[in-house]
Design a protein around this motif. Structure first.
Motif, PDB file in Angstrom:
ATOM      1  N   VAL A 169       0.870  -1.180   0.000  1.00 12.10           N
ATOM      2  CA  VAL A 169       0.000   0.000   0.000  1.00 12.10           C
ATOM      3  C   VAL A 169       0.902   1.223   0.000  1.00 12.10           C
ATOM      4  O   VAL A 169       1.723   1.397   0.905  1.00 12.10           O
ATOM      5  CB  VAL A 169      -0.936   0.019   1.225  1.00 12.10           C
ATOM      6  CG1 VAL A 169      -1.912   1.187   1.123  1.00 12.10           C
ATOM      7  CG2 VAL A 169      -1.704  -1.297   1.338  1.00 12.10           C
ATOM      8  N   VAL A 187      -1.564  -1.462  -4.034  1.00 10.46           N
ATOM      9  CA  VAL A 187      -2.708  -0.561  -3.874  1.00 10.46           C
ATOM     10  C   VAL A 187      -2.126   0.842  -3.783  1.00 10.46           C
ATOM     11  O   VAL A 187      -1.330   1.135  -2.884  1.00 10.46           O
ATOM     12  CB  VAL A 187      -3.510  -0.884  -2.605  1.00 10.46           C
ATOM     13  CG1 VAL A 187      -4.628   0.140  -2.411  1.00 10.46           C
ATOM     14  CG2 VAL A 187      -4.096  -2.290  -2.680  1.00 10.46           C
ATOM     15  N   LEU A 206      -4.824  -1.740  -7.783  1.00  7.58           N
ATOM     16  CA  LEU A 206      -5.981  -1.000  -7.291  1.00  7.58           C
ATOM     17  C   LEU A 206      -5.536   0.433  -7.066  1.00  7.58           C
ATOM     18  O   LEU A 206      -4.596   0.684  -6.300  1.00  7.58           O
ATOM     19  CB  LEU A 206      -6.503  -1.613  -5.989  1.00  7.58           C
ATOM     20  CG  LEU A 206      -7.718  -0.935  -5.335  1.00  7.58           C
ATOM     21  CD1 LEU A 206      -8.922  -0.957  -6.278  1.00  7.58           C
ATOM     22  CD2 LEU A 206      -8.060  -1.614  -4.015  1.00  7.58           C
ATOM     23  N   TYR A 208      -6.642   4.405  -6.122  1.00  4.64           N
ATOM     24  CA  TYR A 208      -7.582   5.417  -5.636  1.00  4.64           C
ATOM     25  C   TYR A 208      -7.068   6.761  -6.123  1.00  4.64           C
ATOM     26  O   TYR A 208      -6.276   7.429  -5.443  1.00  4.64           O
ATOM     27  CB  TYR A 208      -7.668   5.380  -4.114  1.00  4.64           C
ATOM     28  CG  TYR A 208      -8.397   4.171  -3.582  1.00  4.64           C
ATOM     29  CD1 TYR A 208      -9.789   4.142  -3.520  1.00  4.64           C
ATOM     30  CD2 TYR A 208      -7.693   3.049  -3.148  1.00  4.64           C
ATOM     31  CE1 TYR A 208     -10.455   3.018  -3.039  1.00  4.64           C
ATOM     32  CE2 TYR A 208      -8.356   1.929  -2.663  1.00  4.64           C
ATOM     33  CZ  TYR A 208      -9.738   1.927  -2.614  1.00  4.64           C
ATOM     34  OH  TYR A 208     -10.412   0.826  -2.128  1.00  4.64           O
ATOM     35  N   PHE A 215     -10.053   6.764  -0.610  1.00  6.98           N
ATOM     36  CA  PHE A 215      -9.715   5.436  -0.111  1.00  6.98           C
ATOM     37  C   PHE A 215     -10.799   4.889   0.815  1.00  6.98           C
ATOM     38  O   PHE A 215     -11.306   5.577   1.690  1.00  6.98           O
ATOM     39  CB  PHE A 215      -8.387   5.480   0.644  1.00  6.98           C
ATOM     40  CG  PHE A 215      -7.972   4.143   1.210  1.00  6.98           C
ATOM     41  CD1 PHE A 215      -7.400   3.183   0.396  1.00  6.98           C
ATOM     42  CD2 PHE A 215      -8.178   3.846   2.556  1.00  6.98           C
ATOM     43  CE1 PHE A 215      -7.022   1.940   0.914  1.00  6.98           C
ATOM     44  CE2 PHE A 215      -7.802   2.617   3.076  1.00  6.98           C
ATOM     45  CZ  PHE A 215      -7.226   1.666   2.252  1.00  6.98           C
ATOM     46  N   THR A 220     -11.259  -1.931   0.015  1.00  8.20           N
ATOM     47  CA  THR A 220      -9.924  -2.501  -0.181  1.00  8.20           C
ATOM     48  C   THR A 220      -9.834  -3.885   0.458  1.00  8.20           C
ATOM     49  O   THR A 220      -9.251  -4.818  -0.114  1.00  8.20           O
ATOM     50  CB  THR A 220      -8.853  -1.576   0.405  1.00  8.20           C
ATOM     51  OG1 THR A 220      -9.048  -0.248  -0.098  1.00  8.20           O
ATOM     52  CG2 THR A 220      -7.460  -2.049   0.025  1.00  8.20           C
ATOM     53  N   TRP A 223     -11.611  -6.227  -1.762  1.00 11.04           N
ATOM     54  CA  TRP A 223     -10.788  -6.483  -2.952  1.00 11.04           C
ATOM     55  C   TRP A 223      -9.711  -7.524  -2.624  1.00 11.04           C
ATOM     56  O   TRP A 223      -9.490  -8.450  -3.412  1.00 11.04           O
ATOM     57  CB  TRP A 223     -10.134  -5.177  -3.414  1.00 11.04           C
ATOM     58  CG  TRP A 223      -9.197  -5.350  -4.576  1.00 11.04           C
ATOM     59  CD1 TRP A 223      -9.527  -5.407  -5.907  1.00 11.04           C
ATOM     60  CD2 TRP A 223      -7.774  -5.480  -4.498  1.00 11.04           C
ATOM     61  NE1 TRP A 223      -8.377  -5.577  -6.663  1.00 11.04           N
ATOM     62  CE2 TRP A 223      -7.304  -5.620  -5.837  1.00 11.04           C
ATOM     63  CE3 TRP A 223      -6.859  -5.487  -3.462  1.00 11.04           C
ATOM     64  CZ2 TRP A 223      -5.946  -5.772  -6.137  1.00 11.04           C
ATOM     65  CZ3 TRP A 223      -5.509  -5.634  -3.745  1.00 11.04           C
ATOM     66  CH2 TRP A 223      -5.063  -5.772  -5.078  1.00 11.04           C
TER      67      TRP A 223
END
Length: 227
Positions: A169, A187, A206, A208, A215, A220, A223
């Motif tokens: 992330v 992400v 992914l 945002y 977010f 998430t 996902w």
């Protein structure tokens, strides 16, 4: 070890888990001001988002012709940063919820950051995130910072996870590039939403594009469960 899905989640810290970039800017501004540099702007600071503190300081030292050794400048910046971090760092609300969801189902998690270990530990302790993260990797502990994959590879090693089983992330372009180089999914939550059109962000699994304002912890988490 990983959970039953085989997924581990590795978080960047600054700008991803916590809203700390203003503190890093102010620490850098104060450090440079001590050496006679008075024109360091927020716009210039954003060029270094996602880059390790050492690499940032090294570049600024060369750019402004400062004679002081890098290690001394790094210590000065960390001193200023630590003075700010304990009182004015906040967790992004949805990120906090996401961490809680992952912790609740036993998903292995780590923090991999370009900051010093002292700064990482101070922020995690000050925000209460330290109860969720036992695995921490600083760019100080690996040969190269982001966009090299070293911090993410080391985080995976410490978690006992294969890179292909890890999801990163990230809020910054160098971090997304590093995640890809490590063979990990990503992400992306751009700290500067205007940069979301960059091909590196567009390559995220992914994205945002609206940043933290867009977010969603639950989306998430869902996902992750479906991929």
């Amino acid at each position: 070890m990983s959970d039953e899905r085989g997924t581990s989640v590795i978080f960047d810290l600054d700008g991803t888990l916590v809203d700390s970039e203003l503190n890093y800017y102010e620490a850098g501004r104060r450090m440079l001001a001590e050496h006679g540099v008075m024109d360091f702007s927020w716009e210039r600071h954003t060029d270094f988002i996602g880059i390790s503190t050492r690499e940032t300081v090294t570049t600024l030292r060369e750019e402004y012709g400062i004679d002081t050794p890098v290690d001394a400048l790094l210590a000065d910046k960390n001193r200023h940063y630590l003075a700010l971090a304990g009182t004015s760092t906040t967790v992004f609300p949805e990120m906090g919820k996401f961490v809680e969801l992952l912790h609740g189902d036993g998903t292995p998690m780590a923090v991999a950051s370009g900051s010093s270990r002292a700064a990482i530990e101070a922020i995690l302790r000050g925000t209460g995130l330290d109860v969720y993260f036992r695995t921490i990797v600083s760019a100080e502990e690996v040969p190269q910072g982001k966009p090299a994959p070293d911090v993410f590879e080391e985080a995976a090693r410490r978690l006992g996870s294969a890179p292909g089983d890890c999801v990163v992330v990230e809020d910054a372009l160098p971090g997304v590039v590093a995640a890809r180089a490590a063979g990990m999914r990503c992400v992306a939550v751009p700290y500067v939403p205007a940069t979301a059109a960059d091909p590196a962000f567009q390559s995220a699994d992914l994205l945002y594009a609206g940043g933290q304002a867009e977010f969603s912890a639950q989306a998430t988490y869902d996902w992750l469960n479906s991929h």
